[in-house]
Design a protein around this motif. Sequence first.
Motif, PDB file in Angstrom:
ATOM      1  N   PRO A  62      -4.200  12.863 -13.827  1.00 47.32           N
ATOM      2  CA  PRO A  62      -3.441  13.311 -12.668  1.00 47.32           C
ATOM      3  C   PRO A  62      -3.561  12.316 -11.521  1.00 47.32           C
ATOM      4  O   PRO A  62      -4.512  11.535 -11.460  1.00 47.32           O
ATOM      5  CB  PRO A  62      -4.120  14.628 -12.304  1.00 47.32           C
ATOM      6  N   ASP A  63      -2.582  12.337 -10.629  1.00 46.41           N
ATOM      7  CA  ASP A  63      -2.685  11.525  -9.423  1.00 46.41           C
ATOM      8  C   ASP A  63      -3.798  12.096  -8.566  1.00 46.41           C
ATOM      9  O   ASP A  63      -4.020  13.290  -8.539  1.00 46.41           O
ATOM     10  CB  ASP A  63      -1.366  11.580  -8.654  1.00 46.41           C
ATOM     11  N   THR A  64      -4.482  11.203  -7.886  1.00 46.54           N
ATOM     12  CA  THR A  64      -5.528  11.681  -7.000  1.00 46.54           C
ATOM     13  C   THR A  64      -5.240  11.227  -5.579  1.00 46.54           C
ATOM     14  O   THR A  64      -4.589  10.219  -5.369  1.00 46.54           O
ATOM     15  CB  THR A  64      -6.914  11.154  -7.423  1.00 46.54           C
ATOM     16  N   CYS A  65      -5.761  11.997  -4.655  1.00 51.01           N
ATOM     17  CA  CYS A  65      -5.592  11.682  -3.247  1.00 51.01           C
ATOM     18  C   CYS A  65      -6.308  10.362  -2.945  1.00 51.01           C
ATOM     19  O   CYS A  65      -7.440  10.160  -3.362  1.00 51.01           O
ATOM     20  CB  CYS A  65      -6.162  12.810  -2.395  1.00 51.01           C
ATOM     21  N   ALA A  66      -5.640   9.461  -2.237  1.00 52.48           N
ATOM     22  CA  ALA A  66      -6.207   8.144  -1.963  1.00 52.48           C
ATOM     23  C   ALA A  66      -7.405   8.235  -1.028  1.00 52.48           C
ATOM     24  O   ALA A  66      -8.191   7.304  -0.932  1.00 52.48           O
ATOM     25  CB  ALA A  66      -5.140   7.237  -1.365  1.00 52.48           C
ATOM     26  N   ILE A  67      -7.569   9.349  -0.348  1.00 55.81           N
ATOM     27  CA  ILE A  67      -8.674   9.461   0.606  1.00 55.81           C
ATOM     28  C   ILE A  67      -9.816  10.310   0.053  1.00 55.81           C
ATOM     29  O   ILE A  67     -10.942   9.857  -0.073  1.00 55.81           O
ATOM     30  CB  ILE A  67      -8.157  10.025   1.940  1.00 55.81           C
ATOM     31  N   TRP A  84       3.231   3.248   5.818  1.00 57.50           N
ATOM     32  CA  TRP A  84       2.695   1.917   5.544  1.00 57.50           C
ATOM     33  C   TRP A  84       1.695   1.522   6.625  1.00 57.50           C
ATOM     34  O   TRP A  84       0.790   0.732   6.406  1.00 57.50           O
ATOM     35  CB  TRP A  84       3.819   0.887   5.405  1.00 57.50           C
ATOM     36  N   GLN A  85       1.829   2.115   7.798  1.00 60.90           N
ATOM     37  CA  GLN A  85       0.915   1.760   8.900  1.00 60.90           C
ATOM     38  C   GLN A  85      -0.521   2.203   8.620  1.00 60.90           C
ATOM     39  O   GLN A  85      -1.446   1.773   9.289  1.00 60.90           O
ATOM     40  CB  GLN A  85       1.373   2.423  10.203  1.00 60.90           C
ATOM     41  N   TRP A  86      -0.685   3.062   7.635  1.00 59.74           N
ATOM     42  CA  TRP A  86      -2.023   3.590   7.378  1.00 59.74           C
ATOM     43  C   TRP A  86      -2.854   2.666   6.507  1.00 59.74           C
ATOM     44  O   TRP A  86      -4.001   2.970   6.175  1.00 59.74           O
ATOM     45  CB  TRP A  86      -1.937   4.979   6.749  1.00 59.74           C
ATOM     46  N   ASN A  87      -2.233   1.576   6.085  1.00 61.50           N
ATOM     47  CA  ASN A  87      -2.961   0.568   5.313  1.00 61.50           C
ATOM     48  C   ASN A  87      -3.565   1.087   4.005  1.00 61.50           C
ATOM     49  O   ASN A  87      -4.687   0.732   3.655  1.00 61.50           O
ATOM     50  CB  ASN A  87      -4.075  -0.063   6.150  1.00 61.50           C
ATOM     51  N   LEU A  88      -2.842   1.921   3.302  1.00 64.74           N
ATOM     52  CA  LEU A  88      -3.318   2.380   2.002  1.00 64.74           C
ATOM     53  C   LEU A  88      -2.615   1.570   0.922  1.00 64.74           C
ATOM     54  O   LEU A  88      -1.578   0.978   1.157  1.00 64.74           O
ATOM     55  CB  LEU A  88      -3.034   3.866   1.817  1.00 64.74           C
ATOM     56  N   GLU A  89      -3.220   1.564  -0.247  1.00 63.79           N
ATOM     57  CA  GLU A  89      -2.663   0.821  -1.363  1.00 63.79           C
ATOM     58  C   GLU A  89      -1.236   1.289  -1.666  1.00 63.79           C
ATOM     59  O   GLU A  89      -0.936   2.471  -1.535  1.00 63.79           O
ATOM     60  CB  GLU A  89      -3.515   1.078  -2.593  1.00 63.79           C
ATOM     61  N   ALA A  90      -0.405   0.371  -2.112  1.00 62.84           N
ATOM     62  CA  ALA A  90       0.966   0.741  -2.460  1.00 62.84           C
ATOM     63  C   ALA A  90       0.953   1.794  -3.555  1.00 62.84           C
ATOM     64  O   ALA A  90       0.179   1.711  -4.494  1.00 62.84           O
ATOM     65  CB  ALA A  90       1.724  -0.490  -2.931  1.00 62.84           C
ATOM     66  N   GLY A  91       1.815   2.781  -3.413  1.00 67.32           N
ATOM     67  CA  GLY A  91       1.887   3.836  -4.423  1.00 67.32           C
ATOM     68  C   GLY A  91       0.857   4.930  -4.244  1.00 67.32           C
ATOM     69  O   GLY A  91       0.783   5.840  -5.047  1.00 67.32           O
ATOM     70  N   SER A  92       0.053   4.844  -3.211  1.00 66.38           N
ATOM     71  CA  SER A  92      -0.955   5.869  -2.970  1.00 66.38           C
ATOM     72  C   SER A  92      -0.298   7.188  -2.606  1.00 66.38           C
ATOM     73  O   SER A  92       0.772   7.222  -2.012  1.00 66.38           O
ATOM     74  CB  SER A  92      -1.874   5.461  -1.820  1.00 66.38           C
ATOM     75  N   CYS A  98      -5.288  15.789   3.749  1.00 69.41           N
ATOM     76  CA  CYS A  98      -5.540  14.416   4.204  1.00 69.41           C
ATOM     77  C   CYS A  98      -4.306  13.852   4.888  1.00 69.41           C
ATOM     78  O   CYS A  98      -4.406  13.134   5.882  1.00 69.41           O
ATOM     79  CB  CYS A  98      -5.939  13.516   3.036  1.00 69.41           C
ATOM     80  N   PHE A  99      -3.149  14.175   4.334  1.00 71.31           N
ATOM     81  CA  PHE A  99      -1.915  13.690   4.927  1.00 71.31           C
ATOM     82  C   PHE A  99      -1.771  14.225   6.349  1.00 71.31           C
ATOM     83  O   PHE A  99      -1.471  13.482   7.280  1.00 71.31           O
ATOM     84  CB  PHE A  99      -0.711  14.126   4.084  1.00 71.31           C
ATOM     85  N   ASP A 100      -2.024  15.524   6.500  1.00 74.74           N
ATOM     86  CA  ASP A 100      -1.898  16.131   7.827  1.00 74.74           C
ATOM     87  C   ASP A 100      -2.869  15.504   8.820  1.00 74.74           C
ATOM     88  O   ASP A 100      -2.528  15.252   9.969  1.00 74.74           O
ATOM     89  CB  ASP A 100      -2.141  17.643   7.736  1.00 74.74           C
ATOM     90  N   THR A 101      -4.092  15.249   8.359  1.00 75.22           N
ATOM     91  CA  THR A 101      -5.085  14.623   9.223  1.00 75.22           C
ATOM     92  C   THR A 101      -4.631  13.228   9.652  1.00 75.22           C
ATOM     93  O   THR A 101      -4.684  12.879  10.837  1.00 75.22           O
ATOM     94  CB  THR A 101      -6.432  14.501   8.480  1.00 75.22           C
ATOM     95  N   TYR A 106      -2.190   9.591  13.503  1.00 72.77           N
ATOM     96  CA  TYR A 106      -1.157   8.587  13.726  1.00 72.77           C
ATOM     97  C   TYR A 106      -0.287   8.962  14.912  1.00 72.77           C
ATOM     98  O   TYR A 106      -0.002   8.140  15.780  1.00 72.77           O
ATOM     99  CB  TYR A 106      -0.325   8.457  12.447  1.00 72.77           C
ATOM    100  N   GLN A 107       0.117  10.239  14.939  1.00 73.22           N
ATOM    101  CA  GLN A 107       0.957  10.706  16.047  1.00 73.22           C
ATOM    102  C   GLN A 107       0.216  10.590  17.372  1.00 73.22           C
ATOM    103  O   GLN A 107       0.800  10.291  18.403  1.00 73.22           O
ATOM    104  CB  GLN A 107       1.390  12.157  15.814  1.00 73.22           C
ATOM    105  N   LYS A 108      -1.085  10.833  17.305  1.00 68.78           N
ATOM    106  CA  LYS A 108      -1.902  10.761  18.500  1.00 68.78           C
ATOM    107  C   LYS A 108      -1.957   9.314  19.004  1.00 68.78           C
ATOM    108  O   LYS A 108      -1.757   9.033  20.181  1.00 68.78           O
ATOM    109  CB  LYS A 108      -3.305  11.277  18.181  1.00 68.78           C
ATOM    110  N   GLU A 109      -2.207   8.419  18.067  1.00 66.75           N
ATOM    111  CA  GLU A 109      -2.237   7.004  18.430  1.00 66.75           C
ATOM    112  C   GLU A 109      -0.907   6.562  18.991  1.00 66.75           C
ATOM    113  O   GLU A 109      -0.829   5.684  19.842  1.00 66.75           O
ATOM    114  CB  GLU A 109      -2.560   6.154  17.185  1.00 66.75           C
TER     115      GLU A 109
END
Length: 153
Positions: A62-67, A84-92, A98-101, A106-109
């Motif tokens: 199964p796919d796993t969460c990158a974080i 892409w701004q989150w600097n995670l591997e392509a296809g992550s 984790c996405f919400d966090t 990101y929105q805060k920044e």
Amino acid sequence: MPLFGKKTVHFCAICSKELKHKYKPPSGSEVEGYLCSDCHIEKTKEAVLKQQEEKARLQEAPDTCAICKKELVQDTDLQNKPRWQWNLEAGSLLCKSCFDTMEAKYQKELNYCVICNRKIGFIRYNPKPAWNLKGQMCRECWDKQNAITKGKV
Ligand SMILES: [Zn+2]
Ligand SMILES: [Zn+2]
Ligand SMILES: [Zn+2]
């Protein structure tokens, strides 16, 4: 005394039977030498089975969460493509939480001053690279920071 002539006799690498017809072991098997037809069939079957098992295992993984490395099984999880701004591997992919966090951060920044945490409006200021700040700043803080660093020089 029987004469065998120059003909070399080969034996099956598995059952040691004398070989009339030599069969090369299938690719991927660790057998060295030649095989009789029976053993060759067996080994080929084994090799095919092994390949199928490996393939099945890859498909099932199964796919796993990158974080958090959680397995992503729900549809809601599988829709979270990171920015892409989150600097995670392509296809992550990310799980929902984790996405919400990440998104909130990101929105805060994006919308809040990194120094005073005040919501910044349309006009925002990027910190100078030397300041080592991640995010954006309000005018006030930018001026302050600028004055501090200038004073140091
Ligand atoms: Zn054999
Ligand atoms: Zn996660
Ligand atoms: Zn500020």
